[in-house]
Design a protein around this motif. Structure first.
Motif, mmCIF file in Angstrom:
data_model
loop_
_atom_site.group_PDB
_atom_site.id
_atom_site.type_symbol
_atom_site.label_atom_id
_atom_site.label_comp_id
_atom_site.label_asym_id
_atom_site.label_seq_id
_atom_site.Cartn_x
_atom_site.Cartn_y
_atom_site.Cartn_z
ATOM 1 N N UNK B 186 0.847 -1.180 0.000
ATOM 2 C CA UNK B 186 0.000 0.000 0.000
ATOM 3 C C UNK B 186 0.886 1.235 0.000
ATOM 4 N N UNK B 188 0.342 3.947 1.423
ATOM 5 C CA UNK B 188 0.369 4.588 2.739
ATOM 6 C C UNK B 188 1.365 3.866 3.633
ATOM 7 N N UNK B 189 2.131 4.656 4.416
ATOM 8 C CA UNK B 189 3.041 4.039 5.381
ATOM 9 C C UNK B 189 2.240 3.412 6.490
ATOM 10 N N UNK B 190 2.767 2.319 7.071
ATOM 11 C CA UNK B 190 2.071 1.777 8.240
ATOM 12 C C UNK B 190 2.121 2.753 9.394
ATOM 13 N N UNK B 191 1.152 2.659 10.266
ATOM 14 C CA UNK B 191 1.138 3.529 11.444
ATOM 15 C C UNK B 191 2.264 3.153 12.384
ATOM 16 N N UNK B 202 -6.798 5.778 20.265
ATOM 17 C CA UNK B 202 -7.376 4.841 19.303
ATOM 18 C C UNK B 202 -8.829 4.542 19.642
#
Lengths: 529, 205
Positions: B186, B188-191, B202
């Motif tokens: 993906x 997007x970078x991982x969180x 969260x």
């Protein structure tokens, strides 16, 4: 059965739009096999052209004289045409945003498009399916393609996790749904067509027996999973976070629309005997979805998760239209779906563009975007404000119509919950907008200070730009110039015999019982069991 | 009671006991290979029930698909994974067992009240027996033509999807240093994973 002139009895022209989608799918699949990687230049455009052709075919089928086709398996009435149109439109809008995204992640585009078209096909058949077998096969076509799309980025553990979660929960809910359908088959004495089942229930003339209630509960579990209503929503945030973003865009609009089409047709056609009970259950689902979706969205730090919870909440708003069950209720729901299509897909296009340029989707990284990319800021702000329901934009009029229809029908509690939760929702949408337009340069995030130069001439970005502008224009103008959409939604309801019969049936007892009291007997009748 | 009815009753009792016994074995045994083989036993005994109901075609399809394909696939899966991991018992695991048992018993009670309390509309037609294959074929090409054809699209897509998931991608095996490292992931970078203690921002899910 007369097999010699079967072809003339089938009335197969009704599924011409689906036929066009299948043909496009095969063209893309075979063309990619022959041309190899070079095919990425034309396959997205072929897909969009084929799907647009399907829209044209749908328009020509409006108000057809003989909507029933395939010996009663498929119903091409105006209601199904509107829903099929929304699903195809969402697929068309997903294609331009996926071109660059898929290319940047190094996966092949043609297979992605093929699976997405299969999902579209499943959704289209689901919108018009008129017997239990067709409903199930169409539902599985939609679901299995969605699982595959979710796990498309197979080297990324998040995508794998999302696909596995979606598959397991989806398979369980399919099994429950199938059990409910087998109960319907048994209770009606072996009937398959939806209207025949309800006729046999009416003929049996027992006052809502427990068998039908259990079947109803199981069927609702399957439907609520598809539309991601609380408490069947647990898969949504994780799946939305881990899937490729274009897939999320398609799931949040196309798949949800198909779920609502299934809900209307199945509940209205099969369960008029237990109409009070399913209205009660959906009231509960709507309230829970609106409250939980909006409240949990407040705490999100990732944009994709924020949009996931916001889509749960939007499903809650849409369910108000389904619950009130008047003519205005159904058409307000269709009207809102049409507007939701533009604003949600526009929002996702912006999120994709941002993550392509910066590689992140954290909300905090959006701060200061205004100074580097005003166009993206403007578009994302318009889409988010429209989702929140700020006046001149389309989302406001959609919400207004739904709440008006609910108030007219006397669902005061639902409308009040809807109003309060949409005020909550405005807060978290505005929070993102505020983040983007901060003035001070020192508040700019790392991603923004390293923001690449805005270039639209990279491969795949031009179609994204065009679709972004179109979606934003539609979102800003569809509210003020809403008359065509409004007429479309109203006509689709008033030209559908199925809904007209249900509306008449609902208004008949209303003359006796005041509308506020309709929920109370449902509560007691459920409690008695 | 005639002899035929007596034989049917005895056979039904036997097959029902087999189904329940093997199904319990699938759930309760801890060795997954035993469970997989017992699952085959469940499918076989259910197909016996179909034979007893005069539905030969369904019985054959059950054996071919469930035993021949699904169960063999499960066994292959177990064989290929071939990983024996010590199973550490979960603390307070019995709460989970009791809760699951309670839910299952409740569901069983609800469904059996429903089944016993409903007046089922029984079909008066005589079962076609071995003629079922012809009849099913006629249905496939008349009133179930649409789902039958749609299933072919579904199977085509499942085939394509399976190939996508299983095929080898041309990604370098050595740890890459440049932009290729993002291939098939993906964008997007991982969180960043927040330590469990201060996870306040969260969602409660």
């Amino acid at each position: 059965m007369d097999f010699t002139n079967l072809a003339s009895q089938l009335n197969a022209g009704i599924i011409l739009p689906e036929g066009i989608v299948v043909a496009t799918l095969l063209v893309v699949l075979v063309g990619d096999l022959i041309a190899g990687r070079a095919s990425t230049r034309w396959t997205p455009y072929a897909t969009m052209a084929g799907l647009s052709l399907a829209i044209v075919a749908l328009i020509y089928q409006w108000d057809t004289a003989t909507p029933l086709s395939f010996l009663g398996s498929f119903m091409g009435d105006d209601l199904s045409i509107v829903f099929r149109g929304i699903i195809v439109l969402s697929a068309i809008a997903t294609v331009p945003m996926s071109i660059r995204y898929i290319e940047q992640s190094g996966t092949s585009l043609a297979e992605f498009l093929v699976i997405m078209m299969t999902a579209t096909l499943g959704g289209m058949f689901l919108s018009g399916a008129n017997d239990l077998v067709t409903i199930f096969v169409a539902l599985e076509t939609l679901s299995i393609s969605s699982y595959l799309l979710t796990g498309y980025m197979k080297r990324d553990p998040r995508s794998n996790e999302a696909a596995l979660k979606y598959l397991l929960i989806g398979a369980a809910s399919s099994a429950i749904f199938l059990y409910g359908m087998s109960l319907l088959y048994g209770l009606s004495g072996g009937k398959m067509k939806l209207l025949e089942i309800s006729q046999s229930f009416v003929a049996a003339d027992s006052d809502a027996p427990i068998g039908i209630i259990v079947a109803l509960v199981f069927v609702i579990a399957g439907i609520a999973f598809k539309i991601a209503a609380v408490p069947f929503h647990q898969w949504t945030p994780d799946v939305y976070e881990g899937s490729p973003t274009p897939v999320v865009a398609f799931l949040s609009v196309g798949s949800k629309t198909a779920g609502f089409a299934l809900a209307i047709r199945l509940l209205v056609a099969v369960f008029p005997v237990v109409s009070e009970q399913w209205h009660f259950v959906f009231t509960a689902l709507a309230i829970l979805s609106m409250v939980l979706g909006n409240v949990v969205a407040l705490a999100q730090t990732s944009m994709k998760r924020l949009l996931a919870y916001s889509s749960i909440a939007q499903a809650g708003f849409l369910m108000i239209g389904l619950v009130v069950g008047t003519e205005a209720g159904y058409s307000s729901m269709i009207f809102y779906l049409l507007i939701y299509l533009f604003m949600n897909l526009g929002g996702f296009t912006c999120v994709i563009l941002f993550s392509l340029r910066t590689g992140t989707d954290q909300i905090s990284e959006y701060s200061g975007l205004y100074q580097k990319d005003p166009l993206l800021t403007l578009c994302l702000s318009i889409c988010l404000l429209s989702l929140g329901g700020i006046p001149p934009l389309a989302g406001f009029f959609g919400k207004l119509y739904i709440f008006w229809a609910g108030w007219q029908a006397g669902a005061y509690g639902l409308v009040l919950v809807g109003l309060v939760t949409s005020v909550i929702s405005i807060y978290y949408y505005i929070r993102v907008v505020k983040m983007m337009v901060v003035k001070e340069p020192q508040e700019m995030s790392d991603a923004i200070s390293n923001y690449p130069e805005v270039r639209w001439d990279l491969p795949g970005l031009r179609p994204l730009q065009v679709s972004l502008i179109l979606a934003v224009v539609a979102t800003s103008l569809a509210g003020i110039l809403s008359n065509p959409l409004f007429t479309l939604a109203n006509n689709s309801v008033s030209h559908t015999p199925l809904l007209q019969a249900a509306i008449d049936q609902q208004q008949a007892p209303k003359a006796v019982v005041p509308p506020v009291a309709t929920i109370a007997p449902a509560v007691t009748s459920v409690a008695q069991r | 009671m005639t002899l035929a009815e007596g034989v049917q009753l005895v056979l039904f009792g036997l097959l029902a006991a087999l189904v329940i016994g093997t199904a319990l074995g699938v759930v309760l045994l801890s060795n997954i290979v035993y469970s997989a083989f017992l699952l085959g036993g469940v499918f076989l005994s259910i197909s016996g029930l179909y034979v007893l109901l005069n539905a030969g075609f369904v019985a054959a399809a059950q054996i071919l698909i469930y035993v021949g394909a699904v169960n063999v696939l499960i066994l292959f899966g177990i064989m290929l994974v071939n990983k024996s991991q010590p199973f550490t018992p979960v603390r307070r695991g019995w709460i989970r067992l009791i809760a699951t048992g309670g839910v299952c018993l409740g569901l069983f009670a609800l469904l059996s009240t429903m089944i016993l309390g409903t007046s089922w509309q029984l079909s008066t037609e005589t079962p076609v027996g071995d003629g079922a294959t012809v009849l099913i074929g006629m249905h496939f090409f008349s009133d179930f033509l649409l789902p039958f054809e749609l299933a072919s699209v579904l199977l085509l897509m499942a085939l394509v999807g399976a190939i996508i998931l299983a095929r080898r991608e041309f990604v370098p095996d050595e740890p890459p240093t440049d932009a290729i490292s993002d291939a098939l992931k993906l964008p997007e970078r991982p969180r960043e994973l927040v330590p469990a203690g201060r996870e306040g921002s969260e969602s409660p899910e």
